[in-house]
Design a protein around this motif. Structure first.
Motif, short mmCIF file in Angstrom:
data_model
loop_
_atom_site.label_atom_id
_atom_site.label_comp_id
_atom_site.label_asym_id
_atom_site.label_seq_id
_atom_site.Cartn_x
_atom_site.Cartn_y
_atom_site.Cartn_z
N ALA A 101 0.83 -1.27 0.07
CA ALA A 101 0.15 -0.15 0.01
C ALA A 101 0.96 1.25 -0.04
CB ALA A 101 -1.15 0.22 1.16
N VAL A 102 2.13 1.24 0.66
CA VAL A 102 3.11 2.14 0.46
C VAL A 102 4.00 1.94 -0.67
CG1 VAL A 102 5.01 3.17 1.76
CG2 VAL A 102 2.92 2.80 3.14
N MET A 103 4.41 0.88 -0.58
CA MET A 103 5.53 0.66 -2.02
C MET A 103 5.14 0.59 -3.19
SD MET A 103 7.96 0.48 0.09
CE MET A 103 9.05 0.71 -1.24
N ARG A 104 3.92 0.37 -3.55
CA ARG A 104 3.38 0.46 -4.97
C ARG A 104 3.31 1.86 -5.41
NH1 ARG A 104 -0.26 -5.20 -6.19
NH2 ARG A 104 1.65 -6.53 -6.39
N PRO A 105 2.60 2.99 -4.68
CA PRO A 105 2.46 4.26 -5.05
C PRO A 105 4.13 4.63 -5.34
CG PRO A 105 0.96 3.44 -3.40
CD PRO A 105 1.86 2.62 -3.67
N LEU A 106 4.84 4.37 -4.50
CA LEU A 106 6.17 4.90 -4.44
C LEU A 106 7.06 4.28 -5.60
CD1 LEU A 106 7.59 4.93 -0.70
CD2 LEU A 106 6.58 6.82 -2.16
N VAL A 107 6.87 3.22 -5.89
CA VAL A 107 7.56 2.64 -7.07
C VAL A 107 7.10 3.31 -8.49
CG1 VAL A 107 7.98 0.42 -8.55
CG2 VAL A 107 8.50 0.42 -5.99
N CYS A 346 1.43 -9.32 0.73
CA CYS A 346 1.40 -8.01 -0.17
C CYS A 346 2.49 -7.27 0.66
CB CYS A 346 0.19 -7.18 0.08
SG CYS A 346 -1.24 -8.04 -0.69
N ALA A 347 3.58 -7.66 0.88
CA ALA A 347 4.77 -7.05 1.62
C ALA A 347 6.13 -7.77 1.41
CB ALA A 347 4.55 -7.16 3.07
N PRO A 348 6.24 -7.87 0.14
CA PRO A 348 7.47 -8.56 -0.39
C PRO A 348 9.15 -7.91 0.22
CG PRO A 348 6.92 -7.38 -2.24
CD PRO A 348 5.78 -7.35 -1.16
N SER A 349 8.98 -6.45 0.36
CA SER A 349 10.14 -5.82 1.25
C SER A 349 10.25 -6.34 2.30
CB SER A 349 9.87 -4.39 1.15
OG SER A 349 11.10 -4.01 1.63
N ALA A 350 9.07 -6.65 3.13
CA ALA A 350 9.36 -7.02 4.78
C ALA A 350 9.82 -8.50 4.56
CB ALA A 350 8.00 -7.10 5.20
N HIS A 351 9.47 -9.25 3.76
CA HIS A 351 9.83 -10.63 3.71
C HIS A 351 11.20 -10.79 3.40
CE1 HIS A 351 6.37 -13.24 4.44
NE2 HIS A 351 5.68 -12.38 3.80
N LYS A 352 11.70 -10.14 2.40
CA LYS A 352 13.05 -9.80 2.38
C LYS A 352 13.88 -9.61 3.65
CE LYS A 352 12.34 -9.24 -2.62
NZ LYS A 352 12.66 -7.93 -3.87
N THR A 353 13.37 -8.57 4.28
CA THR A 353 14.10 -8.21 5.54
C THR A 353 14.20 -9.11 6.39
OG1 THR A 353 13.41 -5.78 4.94
CG2 THR A 353 14.09 -6.51 7.19
N LEU A 354 13.01 -9.97 6.39
CA LEU A 354 12.87 -10.90 7.65
C LEU A 354 13.56 -12.32 7.07
CD1 LEU A 354 9.09 -10.63 8.51
CD2 LEU A 354 11.07 -9.97 9.91
N ASN A 355 14.03 -12.24 5.73
CA ASN A 355 14.61 -13.68 5.16
C ASN A 355 13.62 -14.67 4.94
OD1 ASN A 355 16.80 -14.94 3.95
ND2 ASN A 355 17.26 -15.93 6.01
N THR A 356 12.65 -14.41 4.65
CA THR A 356 11.37 -15.46 4.29
C THR A 356 11.02 -15.29 2.88
OG1 THR A 356 9.56 -13.67 5.14
CG2 THR A 356 10.61 -15.41 6.91
N TYR A 357 11.65 -14.60 2.06
CA TYR A 357 11.49 -14.33 0.57
C TYR A 357 12.23 -15.35 -0.22
CZ TYR A 357 10.54 -12.02 -3.87
OH TYR A 357 10.17 -11.74 -5.19
N PRO A 358 11.57 -15.95 -1.22
CA PRO A 358 10.08 -15.91 -1.67
C PRO A 358 9.31 -16.77 -1.14
CG PRO A 358 11.59 -16.93 -3.30
CD PRO A 358 12.40 -16.83 -2.20
N THR A 359 9.65 -17.73 0.11
CA THR A 359 8.91 -18.78 0.47
C THR A 359 7.71 -18.30 0.89
OG1 THR A 359 10.96 -19.97 0.85
CG2 THR A 359 8.99 -20.94 1.79
#
Length: 389
Positions: A101-107, A346-359
Motif C-alpha cells: 500500500a506504500v511501496m506500489r505508489p512509491l515505485v 502483499c509485503a515482499p520488502s518485509a519478507h526480504k528483510t525477515l529472510n522469508t522471501y520468496p517462500t
C-alpha cells in the motif's frame, strides 16, 4: 468442526454486535445521503458522520474533526496522500518493512521519473535501525512514510523517534496505522505526524470499505486532491472546494460502513483499547511460548520476528521447516478449521528483510474475540501437522 479465525490482520472477525446492528438500522430505517438532502433524516446521518470524525480525532489526537477525510480503505488514503503531496525531484525515506500500500505508489512514482526513495534498513526481526535514518538523508529528502506495525511479523516501528527525527530535519511524516489503530495508541502530536492514514475494518473493528486519513492544518493546501467530483457544496462552481473535508471527499461515501465504524468506535471506547491490546498480547505470548517449548531447536517450526511481546502486535509468522507453507495452511483449515493467511502478505520488502522471501510464511493474527483455548488448539494442530503425527 468449529472454525477458529486467526486472520485478524487481514480483517477483524467477528465485529462487535453493535456494529452490525448500526449498519442494519441505517439500511432499513434511515438510508439518507449527506450534504444533499434538506430533511430530518439526512441531518441525522450528518450528525452521525460528524460524531465519527470527532471520535477519530480524539482517538488519534488529531487537530480538528474537519480534517478527517473518509476513503474506502487505507490503500486509497495512502495513494491520495503520496501522489497528492510528492513533487518532481522529491526524495522519500521508507522502512524496509512496508506493505505494498506504500511501496506500489512509491515505485509507480519512481518509474514515472517523479521521485526517488531509499529504504531505511531494518534488522531481521523487523526492528528499525534508527541510526540509519540520518545516513539515508539526501539534500532533496522531503518526507518519511512508515508503517507503525508490520503486517507480516507484528514488529512495531518507533514512530515517536522517527517523528522527532523528521521534526529536527524539516521533513514531513506520513504514517500507515493499518495494523495498530484501535489497539495501540497513536498520537499525531506526540509522534509529530503530519498525515495519518487509517483503515476501519481491522483494529477499529468497523466494516470493510471504510478508511481515511487525518491531516495537520498546514498539510491541507500542500496535497493536491487525487479525486474530484460532486460534494454537495459550492454546486455553483466546477472548481474543487478548498475547505475540509470537501477538498478530498467527492461522490457518495460508504455511509452504511461509516455508521458501522461509528458504532465500533463507541464500543472500543467503552471496552478500552488497553484491555484489547493486553488480551491480544497475552494470546501472542501463549502461542510463542508453547511453540518454543515444543521445538526449541526449530527442527519443525521456525518463528519469525520478535520472540517477546515488547513493541509488537498480535501477529505471528512462522515457517514449517520440513514442508510447504501453503500445504500447512491448507491442512490447518481442512483438518482443524484453523483459518490463517499464507504467502507474502502483499509485503515482499518485509519478507526480504525477515529472510522469508520468496517462500513466505504462515501468519497467525489474534483478535479481541479469540480465546486461550483456541490458541492451545492451534498449537496442538501445528505440532501434529509439522511432526507428521
Amino acid at each position: 468442526m468449529k472454525n477458529i479465525y486467526l486472520d485478524n490482520a487481514s480483517t477483524t472477525f467477528p465485529k462487535p454486535e453493535p456494529v452490525a446492528k448500526a449498519v442494519y438500522h441505517y439500511m432499513t430505517e434511515i438510508g439518507s445521503n449527506i450534504n444533499r438532502g434538506c430533511y430530518a433524516g439526512a441531518y441525522t446521518v450528518e450528525d452521525l458522520i460528524f460524531d465519527t470524525r470527532q471520535a477519530l480525532t480524539d482517538l488519534f489526537h488529531g487537530p480538528d474533526c474537519k480534517n478527517v477525510v473518509f476513503t474506502k480503505n487505507i490503500t486509497e488514503s495512502l495513494n491520495i496522500l503520496l501522489k497528492g503531496f510528492l513533487k518532481p525531484g522529491d526524495h522519500v525515506l521508507v522502512s524496509s518493512m512496508e506493505h505494498n500500500a506504500v511501496m506500489r505508489p512509491l515505485v509507480q512514482l519512481e518509474k514515472a521519473g517523479v521521485i526517488s526513495f531509499t529504504r531505511v534498513p531494518c534488522r531481521q526481526d523487523g526492528t528499525l535501525i534508527v541510526e540509519e535514518l540520518k545516513n539515508c538523508l539526501q539534500s532533496n529528502t522531503r518526507m518519511v512514510v512508515m508503517t507503525h506495525g508490520s503486517n507480516v511479523c507484528g514488529t512495531m516501528l518507533p514512530l515517536e523517534q522517527v517523528g522527532q527525527f523528521c521534526a529536527e530535519h524539516g521533513l514531513k511524516f506520513f504514517v500507515d496505522s493499518a495494523q495498530t489503530a484501535g489497539v495501540w495508541p497513536v498520537d499525531m502530536v506526540a509522534m509529530h505526524i503530519d498525515a495519518l492514514a487509517f483503515t476501519g475494518h481491522k483494529g477499529l473493528l468497523g466494516p470493510q470499505g471504510t478508511g481515511g486519513f487525518l491531516l495537520q492544518e498546514e498539510m491541507i493546501a500542500q496535497i493536491e486532491p487525487l479525486l474530484s467530483g460532486g460534494t454537495g457544496s459550492l454546486s455553483h462552481t466546477e472548481d474543487i472546494p478548498s475547505f475540509m473535508p470537501d477538498r478530498f471527499e467527492c461522490g457518495t461515501m460508504n455511509l452504511p460502513g461509516i455508521v458501522g465504524l461509528h458504532a465500533s468506535l463507541n464500543w472500543l471506547q467503552e471496552k478500552g483499547i488497553d484491555q484489547i491490546r493486553n488480551h491480544e498480547l497475552a494470546l501472542t505470548e501463549r502461542f510463542i511460548q508453547q511453540i518454543r517449548e515444543f521445538d526449541p531447536q526449530e527442527q519443525y517450526i521456525r518463528l519469525i520476528g520478535r520472540m517477546d511481546t515488547q513493541q509488537r502486535t498480535g501477529v505471528v509468522s512462522l515457517q514449517a521447516v520440513q514442508q510447504d507453507q501453503a500445504d500447512l495452511a491448507h491442512r490447518l483449515d481442512a483438518e482443524y478449521g484453523i483459518q490463517t493467511r499464507v504467502g507474502l502478505h502483499c509485503a515482499p520488502s518485509a519478507h526480504k528483510t525477515l529472510n522469508t522471501y520468496p517462500t513466505g510464511t504462515v501468519r497467525f493474527s489474534f483478535g479481541w474475540n479469540n480465546t486461550p483455548e483456541e490458541i492451545d488448539t492451534a498449537v496442538q494442530a501445528l505440532i501434529r501437522l509439522t511432526r507428521g503425527v
